[in-house]
Design a protein around this motif. Structure first.
Motif, PDB file in Angstrom:
ATOM      1  N   TYR A 114       0.841  -1.204   0.000  1.00 54.30           N
ATOM      2  CA  TYR A 114       0.000   0.000   0.000  1.00 54.30           C
ATOM      3  C   TYR A 114       0.866   1.240   0.000  1.00 54.30           C
ATOM      4  O   TYR A 114       2.048   1.196   0.336  1.00 54.30           O
ATOM      5  CB  TYR A 114      -0.972   0.009   1.189  1.00 54.30           C
ATOM      6  N   CYS A 115       0.254   2.339  -0.417  1.00 54.44           N
ATOM      7  CA  CYS A 115       0.948   3.627  -0.377  1.00 54.44           C
ATOM      8  C   CYS A 115      -0.040   4.714   0.024  1.00 54.44           C
ATOM      9  O   CYS A 115      -0.781   4.540   0.985  1.00 54.44           O
ATOM     10  CB  CYS A 115       1.679   3.916  -1.686  1.00 54.44           C
ATOM     11  N   TYR A 116      -0.090   5.804  -0.726  1.00 57.31           N
ATOM     12  CA  TYR A 116      -0.904   6.963  -0.341  1.00 57.31           C
ATOM     13  C   TYR A 116      -2.335   6.925  -0.859  1.00 57.31           C
ATOM     14  O   TYR A 116      -3.123   7.783  -0.521  1.00 57.31           O
ATOM     15  CB  TYR A 116      -0.231   8.254  -0.809  1.00 57.31           C
ATOM     16  N   GLY A 117      -2.669   5.970  -1.688  1.00 59.95           N
ATOM     17  CA  GLY A 117      -4.023   5.885  -2.222  1.00 59.95           C
ATOM     18  C   GLY A 117      -4.026   5.629  -3.714  1.00 59.95           C
ATOM     19  O   GLY A 117      -3.000   5.305  -4.310  1.00 59.95           O
ATOM     20  N   PRO A 118      -5.185   5.789  -4.355  1.00 59.34           N
ATOM     21  CA  PRO A 118      -5.333   5.419  -5.762  1.00 59.34           C
ATOM     22  C   PRO A 118      -4.435   6.175  -6.736  1.00 59.34           C
ATOM     23  O   PRO A 118      -4.131   5.667  -7.802  1.00 59.34           O
ATOM     24  CB  PRO A 118      -6.806   5.690  -6.076  1.00 59.34           C
ATOM     25  N   ASP A 119      -4.000   7.362  -6.379  1.00 55.68           N
ATOM     26  CA  ASP A 119      -3.175   8.151  -7.299  1.00 55.68           C
ATOM     27  C   ASP A 119      -1.679   7.912  -7.111  1.00 55.68           C
ATOM     28  O   ASP A 119      -0.863   8.543  -7.770  1.00 55.68           O
ATOM     29  CB  ASP A 119      -3.474   9.648  -7.127  1.00 55.68           C
ATOM     30  N   CYS A 120      -1.319   7.002  -6.231  1.00 54.79           N
ATOM     31  CA  CYS A 120       0.081   6.728  -5.918  1.00 54.79           C
ATOM     32  C   CYS A 120       0.511   5.439  -6.620  1.00 54.79           C
ATOM     33  O   CYS A 120      -0.197   4.442  -6.572  1.00 54.79           O
ATOM     34  CB  CYS A 120       0.226   6.596  -4.400  1.00 54.79           C
TER      35      CYS A 120
END
Length: 162
Positions: A114-120
């Motif tokens: 996982y990272c910062y969300g859908p735009d990452c």
């Protein structure tokens, strides 16, 4: 006054015609534009299909000993808060840190990135790296840490790098 009404009528007719042409043209091509946005269920990286899951699906595996959570955000954000037990592996430090983390990530494990969300795209970049090392059971938590935190799922903070 008649001129203004006439202009509005002509504009409405032109707009209606354009609308009808737009709707009709959507039925002509083989690949139509969807009426509603449907988020993708997977992403293809190096010819491997990697499922995109949400934080609720990922949370179901939190207590599973065969699942490893990998936080691909910047280290300062990881230290401020992350999924309990997650390890930090960013695209920028993956080559340097992976040898030390590899024993914590058996190839038979389910890996949830996982990272910062859908735009990452950090999770996708690290997933590509892990695919090169033979990992195949990879998933990406598409709503990322913000989605996890927003749902009120448990988080932990670190004072040293894990």
């Amino acid at each position: 006054m008649n001129i203004i009404v006439s202009l509005f009528m002509r504009a409405a007719i032109i707009a209606s015609i354009c609308f009808c042409i737009g709707i009709a043209s959507n039925f002509v091509p083989a690949r139509q534009i969807p009426w509603l946005y449907v988020p993708p269920k997977e992403v293809t990286i190096s010819n491997h299909k990697i499922p995109l899951i949400d934080s609720e699906q990922a949370q179901a595996w939190l207590e599973d000993k065969q699942t490893v959570f990998v936080d691909t955000r910047e280290e300062k954000d990881y230290m401020a808060g992350h999924v309990p037990g997650a390890i930090s592996l960013t695209p920028e430090n993956k080559e340097e840190r992976f040898p030390g983390l590899e024993p914590l990530m058996p190839q038979t494990s389910r890996i949830v990135l996982y990272c910062y969300g859908p735009d990452c795209d950090n999770a996708e970049r690290v997933a590509s790296f892990l695919l090169d090392f033979g990992y195949t059971d990879l998933m990406i938590m598409s709503d990322g840490y913000p989605g996890w935190e927003q749902k009120g799922f448990p988080v932990e903070q670190s004072h040293k790098r894990k």
